[in-house]
Scaffold this active site. Structure first.
Site, short mmCIF file in Angstrom:
data_model
loop_
_atom_site.label_atom_id
_atom_site.label_comp_id
_atom_site.label_asym_id
_atom_site.label_seq_id
_atom_site.Cartn_x
_atom_site.Cartn_y
_atom_site.Cartn_z
N HIS A 21 0.82 -1.22 0.00
CA HIS A 21 0.00 0.00 0.00
C HIS A 21 0.85 1.27 0.00
O HIS A 21 0.34 2.35 -0.29
CB HIS A 21 -0.93 0.04 1.21
CG HIS A 21 -1.97 -1.03 1.21
ND1 HIS A 21 -2.84 -1.20 0.15
CD2 HIS A 21 -2.29 -1.98 2.12
CE1 HIS A 21 -3.64 -2.24 0.42
NE2 HIS A 21 -3.32 -2.72 1.60
N ASP B 191 -2.64 -10.68 -2.16
CA ASP B 191 -3.21 -10.11 -0.93
C ASP B 191 -4.66 -9.72 -1.23
O ASP B 191 -4.97 -9.32 -2.35
CB ASP B 191 -2.41 -8.87 -0.53
CG ASP B 191 -2.80 -8.31 0.84
OD1 ASP B 191 -2.06 -8.57 1.80
OD2 ASP B 191 -3.83 -7.62 0.92
N HIS C 9 -6.29 -7.22 -0.47
CA HIS C 9 -6.44 -5.80 -0.79
C HIS C 9 -5.60 -5.47 -2.02
O HIS C 9 -4.52 -6.02 -2.21
CB HIS C 9 -5.97 -4.95 0.38
CG HIS C 9 -6.64 -5.30 1.68
ND1 HIS C 9 -6.02 -6.02 2.66
CD2 HIS C 9 -7.88 -5.03 2.14
CE1 HIS C 9 -6.84 -6.19 3.68
NE2 HIS C 9 -7.99 -5.60 3.39
N ASP D 250 -4.71 -12.82 3.65
CA ASP D 250 -5.94 -12.31 4.27
C ASP D 250 -7.20 -12.60 3.46
O ASP D 250 -8.30 -12.22 3.87
CB ASP D 250 -5.82 -10.81 4.56
CG ASP D 250 -5.06 -10.05 3.50
OD1 ASP D 250 -4.74 -10.65 2.44
OD2 ASP D 250 -4.78 -8.86 3.69
#
Lengths: 316, 225
Positions: free
Chosen positions: A127, A164, A166, A253
């Site tokens: 991120h 991931d 996200h 995740d």
């Protein structure tokens, strides 16, 4: 069996995020336990981290940003850029070591000392943007790795697979105009999940158009949809691109038992994805995969997920 | 939220005697679909759209015999021959809400904005309104959207916002959808965080129902309204 590297350093635990924060040192303890208890340590080349040359961090982040983070640590601040990014006085050093350890690992792969590797690092990276820390991330580890491969080893085609749950907004922004780095991400649909980027229509820009590819997955979906999307999007894209090295932003995740998303990947689903990535690495990249830990917050599931992941790298 | 903050002020215009070919070129060059038509003193007299121009062009079924005559006619066509006269215009003291409702009512893509003397001041298009809406939603900032089903009674949002604040989470935006099921509303807080697991649990412990994301909708206005 492959010669697989395993980057792990107790100093990665020194980045402390405070009470009840999901991105906690215990995640790495769980990852390490999964590997140790399965008896894998003796089969792996265990790598300790060293501090990188600052120029490699600056290959991605602005000097001002790096100073800002260092200064925040010196001043003892406990939050950086946003309320997700809680920190302590060792955060800067830990983030440096994570990136440095990854570069040490890449060097061993490129010198042929090891074939592939898993980097159990924190803080995570995907991120983090050039000038902004976001979503528990400070330095964009995978982006720094890609730049190092380009500049130090003249690698002309780096393939990044980010599973991931996200979207890796930071990695995408950094390489969206770069046709020599292919960024592929599969993640929960941005309307339902952080950070809100990673739509199908985001495909890179300028000379990089066509070298960014996103597969959003709707909430509640799992193994079946991941298989369909990877087969439809990633496999043909890498068949065309033929990455010389594959970097993986390995977030765990998307697991059904991880409460960070509504995606329901099974433990076996994660193995299937990694097996396919390993197959692509054999076909295009001389088996060179460097997998870097991103998210994954279920302390109950991380040990087995990471153990399976590393076993696939070992291909035993 | 007045129009003049969101409208395009540097308007590309044509005059009544501009040929439709010039008008077409102007639209293509600037990637726009509406051209206000003005007098020399900038008084608004009409509007011409890409659709007006397309309808004025020959259809592909025109035969060769007709085409010479037809081509000549079209080359001579001027904006004044095909424009909409006295278009619906709004004033810069109208609001964004006025424009949204009027666009829905009139089914047009853009409004010229004029001053009390009828002089052109700007243009507001669906695109400008979409930009404003994206800003209101806050979706260009990294964050996570939740959808919470609440009783339609006073004080609910306060409890939600309190829970969010107690978790030290910044709020990007908060929307309320009407016309949900009887006696209920859906509240959509956009949270500037990746870390929503704990606040979700907290909201549930306060008795709120978090809706399954696959059932979210903002389009609960009766259709055709």
């Amino acid at each position: 069996m492959k010669r697989t590297g395993f980057l792990y350093d107790e100093r990665f635990l020194l980045h402390v995020t405070g009470f009840n924060h999901p991105e906690a040192p215990d995640r790495l303890v769980a990852a390490y336990r999964g590997i140790a208890e399965a008896g894998l340590l003796s089969k792996l080349t265990v790598i300790r981290a060293s501090r990188p040359k600052l120029k490699w961090i600056e290959a991605v982040h602005s000097p001002k940003y790096i100073w800002r983070l260092e200064e925040a640590c010196i001043l003892g601040m406990n939050e950086f850029d946003c309320s997700d990014n809680l920190m302590c006085e060792d955060t800067f050093e830990t983030a440096l070591l994570a990136a440095g350890g990854i570069l040490d690992t890449l060097k061993l792969v490129m010198e042929g000392e090891i074939d592939d590797a898993f980097c159990a690092v924190r803080p995570p990276g995907h991120h983090a943007e050039v000038n902004r820390a976001l979503g528990f991330c400070y330095f964009n580890n995978v982006a720094i790795a890609a730049r190092y491969l380009q500049r130090e080893w003249s690698i002309e085609r780096v393939g990044i697979v980010d599973f991931d749950v996200h979207h890796g907004n930071g990695t995408q922004y950094i390489f969206e105009r770069d046709p020599t780095v292919f960024y592929y991400s599969i993640h929960e649909h941005p309307s339902f999940s952080y950070p809100g980027t990673g739509h199908e229509f985001e495909k890179g820009s300028g000379p990089g158009h066509g070298y960014t590819l996103n597969s959003p997955v709707l909430p509640g979906k799992g193994d079946k949809e991941y298989k369909e999307l990877l087969e439809r999007d990633l496999f043909p894209a890498f068949e065309r691109f033929k990455p010389e090295v594959i970097l993986v932003s390995a977030g765990f995740d998307a697991h059904v038992d991880d409460n960070m998303s509504s995606i329901k990947l099974s433990t076996e689903g994660f193995s299937w994805i990694m097996e396919k990535i390993a197959e692509m690495a054999e076909k295009y990249s001389q088996g060179r995969i460097i997998s870097i830990l991103e998210g994954g917050y279920s302390l109950q599931r991380l040990p087995v997920l990471i153990k399976n992941h590393v076993e696939i790298l070992l291909r035993q | 939220m007045f129009i003049d903050k969101s409208m395009t002020k540097k308007v590309i215009t044509v005059e009544t005697d501009t040929t439709i070919f010039e008008a077409k070129e102007k639209m293509e060059k600037n990637n726009i679909r509406h051209l206000p038509v003005v007098e020399k003193d900038n008084t608004l007299v009409g509007i011409i759209t890409d659709r007006d121009i397309r309808s004025a062009m020959p259809s592909i079924t025109v035969t060769d015999q007709d085409s010479a005559k037809e081509r000549e006619r079209i080359f001579k066509l001027q904006v004044k021959d095909i424009m909409t006269r006295n278009p619906v215009a709004i004033s810069s003291t109208n609001t964004l809400e006025d424009a949204l409702l009027l666009i829905q009512k009139m089914r047009v893509g853009a409004f010229p904005v004029v001053d009390p003397q009828g002089k052109l001041k700007g243009i507001i298009s669906v695109r400008d309104l979409i930009r404003a809406f994206i800003n209101v939603l806050g979706i260009e900032e990294p964050g996570t959207l939740l959808c919470i089903l609440v009783e339609d009674k006073i004080g609910q949002i306060k409890r939600i916002v309190n829970a969010i604040t107690e978790e030290n989470i910044s709020l990007g935006s908060i929307l309320v959808a009407r016309h949900w099921e009887e006696g209920k509303k859906a509240v959509f807080p956009y949270l500037l965080t990746i870390n929503v697991a704990r606040v979700k649990k907290k909201l549930e412990s306060l008795g709120f129902v978090l809706l399954n994301p696959m059932e979210w909708t903002l389009d609960q206005l009766p259709k055709g309204e």
